[in-house]
Enzyme design. Structure first.
Site, short mmCIF file in Angstrom:
data_model
loop_
_atom_site.label_atom_id
_atom_site.label_comp_id
_atom_site.label_asym_id
_atom_site.label_seq_id
_atom_site.Cartn_x
_atom_site.Cartn_y
_atom_site.Cartn_z
N LYS A 179 0.88 -1.04 -0.02
CA LYS A 179 -0.02 -0.07 0.04
C LYS A 179 0.85 1.26 0.16
O LYS A 179 0.78 2.18 -0.97
CB LYS A 179 -0.81 0.25 1.18
CG LYS A 179 -1.89 -1.02 1.52
CD LYS A 179 -2.91 -0.96 2.83
CE LYS A 179 -1.90 -0.71 4.05
NZ LYS A 179 -0.97 -1.97 4.27
N ARG B 237 -9.10 0.89 9.03
CA ARG B 237 -8.51 -0.45 9.46
C ARG B 237 -9.29 -1.24 10.15
O ARG B 237 -9.26 -2.48 10.53
CB ARG B 237 -7.21 -0.26 10.16
CG ARG B 237 -5.79 -0.54 9.51
CD ARG B 237 -4.87 -0.30 10.26
NE ARG B 237 -3.67 -0.91 9.97
CZ ARG B 237 -2.69 -0.39 9.19
NH1 ARG B 237 -2.70 0.73 8.65
NH2 ARG B 237 -1.56 -1.12 9.01
N ARG C 205 12.27 -5.84 5.02
CA ARG C 205 12.25 -4.46 5.57
C ARG C 205 12.89 -4.42 6.90
O ARG C 205 13.56 -3.13 7.31
CB ARG C 205 10.89 -3.93 5.28
CG ARG C 205 10.84 -2.43 5.81
CD ARG C 205 9.54 -1.77 5.56
NE ARG C 205 8.58 -2.40 6.34
CZ ARG C 205 7.01 -1.89 6.39
NH1 ARG C 205 6.95 -1.33 5.62
NH2 ARG C 205 6.43 -2.55 7.25
N ARG D 296 12.40 -1.11 11.42
CA ARG D 296 11.38 -0.46 12.08
C ARG D 296 10.95 -1.53 13.25
O ARG D 296 10.70 -2.48 13.15
CB ARG D 296 10.02 -0.37 10.89
CG ARG D 296 9.37 0.79 11.01
CD ARG D 296 8.36 0.78 9.64
NE ARG D 296 7.08 0.27 9.95
CZ ARG D 296 6.13 0.31 9.26
NH1 ARG D 296 6.07 0.88 8.03
NH2 ARG D 296 4.98 -0.56 9.45
N ARG E 252 0.34 -8.49 13.98
CA ARG E 252 -0.22 -7.60 12.82
C ARG E 252 -1.09 -8.20 11.83
O ARG E 252 -1.97 -7.82 11.34
CB ARG E 252 0.69 -6.71 12.13
CG ARG E 252 1.31 -5.44 13.03
CD ARG E 252 2.60 -4.85 12.65
NE ARG E 252 2.53 -4.47 11.21
CZ ARG E 252 3.39 -4.15 10.59
NH1 ARG E 252 4.88 -4.34 10.93
NH2 ARG E 252 3.49 -3.62 9.32
P1 B4P Z 1 4.04 -1.82 2.31
O1 B4P Z 1 2.93 -2.67 2.50
O2 B4P Z 1 3.94 -0.55 1.24
O3 B4P Z 1 4.11 -1.26 3.66
P2 B4P Z 1 3.47 -0.29 4.62
O4 B4P Z 1 2.58 0.81 3.91
O5 B4P Z 1 4.42 0.27 5.72
O6 B4P Z 1 2.16 -1.02 5.36
P3 B4P Z 1 2.14 -1.55 6.92
O7 B4P Z 1 0.60 -2.23 6.98
O8 B4P Z 1 3.17 -2.61 7.12
O9 B4P Z 1 2.09 -0.58 7.76
P4 B4P Z 1 1.46 1.00 8.52
O10 B4P Z 1 2.63 1.93 8.20
O11 B4P Z 1 0.16 1.14 7.42
O12 B4P Z 1 5.41 -2.37 2.17
C1 B4P Z 1 6.11 -3.40 2.55
C2 B4P Z 1 7.42 -3.98 2.11
O13 B4P Z 1 7.19 -4.58 0.90
C3 B4P Z 1 8.22 -2.76 1.81
O14 B4P Z 1 9.57 -3.02 2.13
C4 B4P Z 1 8.06 -2.61 0.15
O15 B4P Z 1 9.56 -2.21 -0.16
C5 B4P Z 1 8.01 -3.96 -0.09
N1 B4P Z 1 7.32 -4.20 -1.24
C6 B4P Z 1 6.50 -3.44 -1.71
N2 B4P Z 1 5.75 -3.86 -2.97
C7 B4P Z 1 6.69 -4.82 -3.39
C8 B4P Z 1 6.63 -5.80 -4.39
N3 B4P Z 1 5.91 -5.66 -5.47
N4 B4P Z 1 7.48 -6.69 -4.40
C9 B4P Z 1 8.46 -6.97 -3.46
N5 B4P Z 1 8.55 -6.12 -2.31
C10 B4P Z 1 7.62 -5.17 -2.10
O16 B4P Z 1 0.88 0.75 9.85
C11 B4P Z 1 1.80 0.53 10.99
C12 B4P Z 1 1.27 0.28 12.32
O17 B4P Z 1 0.62 1.75 12.59
C13 B4P Z 1 0.02 -0.49 12.45
O18 B4P Z 1 0.42 -1.82 12.78
C14 B4P Z 1 -1.01 0.19 13.44
O19 B4P Z 1 -0.44 -0.22 15.14
C15 B4P Z 1 -0.76 1.73 13.29
N6 B4P Z 1 -1.92 2.20 12.28
C16 B4P Z 1 -1.94 2.70 11.04
N7 B4P Z 1 -2.88 3.01 10.67
C17 B4P Z 1 -3.88 2.78 11.57
C18 B4P Z 1 -5.41 3.15 11.83
N8 B4P Z 1 -6.02 3.58 10.78
N9 B4P Z 1 -5.91 2.59 12.96
C19 B4P Z 1 -5.38 2.21 14.06
N10 B4P Z 1 -4.13 2.09 14.00
C20 B4P Z 1 -3.25 2.32 12.69
#
Ligand code: B4P
Length: 189
Positions: A13, A88, A127, A133, A144
């Protein structure tokens, strides 16, 4: 355009939103990034959020709604936005609908990025090595994923029932996934 990106942790995402924000010239609004910035700044909200995030749980709906409501009303979001990480759970999805209606910015599309669980676990492990992280440890990632299945997966049905959902395969290279998302957006434009 007004877009919500959905998907499991590690589904891409944030990665895809960062590319789309350039293409579409609308802000990328990531609740994960907003929360990590609050943690970094050491604010009261950040201190509360850090413990929750490190456990792999969801920060409270009240805190999240306040954060997102303020961000969506900023000047740069008047022409559209890409929401990444919000909503979420079902309560956040309903709250978002209310906010968007109130500010006269209804959603155009919700895109679910589908990736096999083993792949997302491998991506996050990579990552964790590269970026360190604090919520990417094996134990927290397992939690998660569980929270995603229990609370976030139903949000996909919420948008499907409203006829606003499109699913995209999130496997393959980042560019391949981006092409699929762009194809969806072209049909929406
Ligand atoms: P992404 O999937 O892009 O990671 P992200 O956006 O950071 O999502 P995530 O769900 O992990 O965390 P978030 O910050 O939203 O990529 C992951 C990895 O995959 C990267 O290293 C990337 O390079 C790699 N990748 C991507 N595409 C690829 C491909 N095609 N091929 C190979 N590799 C690839 O949330 C973190 C925390 O914040 C949550 O656990 C929660 O505690 C809190 N939070 C956030 N939003 C919230 C909400 N709305 N409500 C309550 N808590 C919330």
């Amino acid at each position: 355009m007004r877009i919500v990106l959905l998907g499991a942790p590690g589904s891409g995402k944030g990665t895809q939103a960062a590319i789309l924000t350039e293409d579409l010239q609308v802000p990328h609004i990531s609740t994960g990034v907003l929360l990590r910035a609050a943690v970094e700044a050491g604010s009261e909200l950040g201190q509360k959020a850090k413990a929750v995030m490190d456990r792999g749980e969801l920060v409270s709906d009240d805190i999240m709604l306040g954060l997102i409501e303020e961000r969506l009303q900023a000047e740069d979001a008047k022409g559209g936005f890409i929401l990444d990480g919000y909503p979420r759970n079902l309560s956040q999805a309903s709250a978002l609908d209310v906010v968007l209606e109130r500010i006269g910015q209804p959603l155009d599309v919700a895109i679910q990025i589908d990736v096999d669980t083993e792949q997302v676990v491998a991506r996050i492990a990579k990552r964790a090595q590269e970026e360190g992280r604090s919520d990417d440890s094996e134990e927290t990632v397992r939690k998660r994923m569980q929270v995603y299945q229990e609370q976030t997966a139903p949000v996909v049905d919420f948008y499907a029932d409203k006829g606003q959902l499109t699913r995209v395969l999130g496997e393959g290279t980042i560019e391949e996934v981006n092409h699929r998302i762009r194809a969806v957006l072209q049909t929406e434009a």
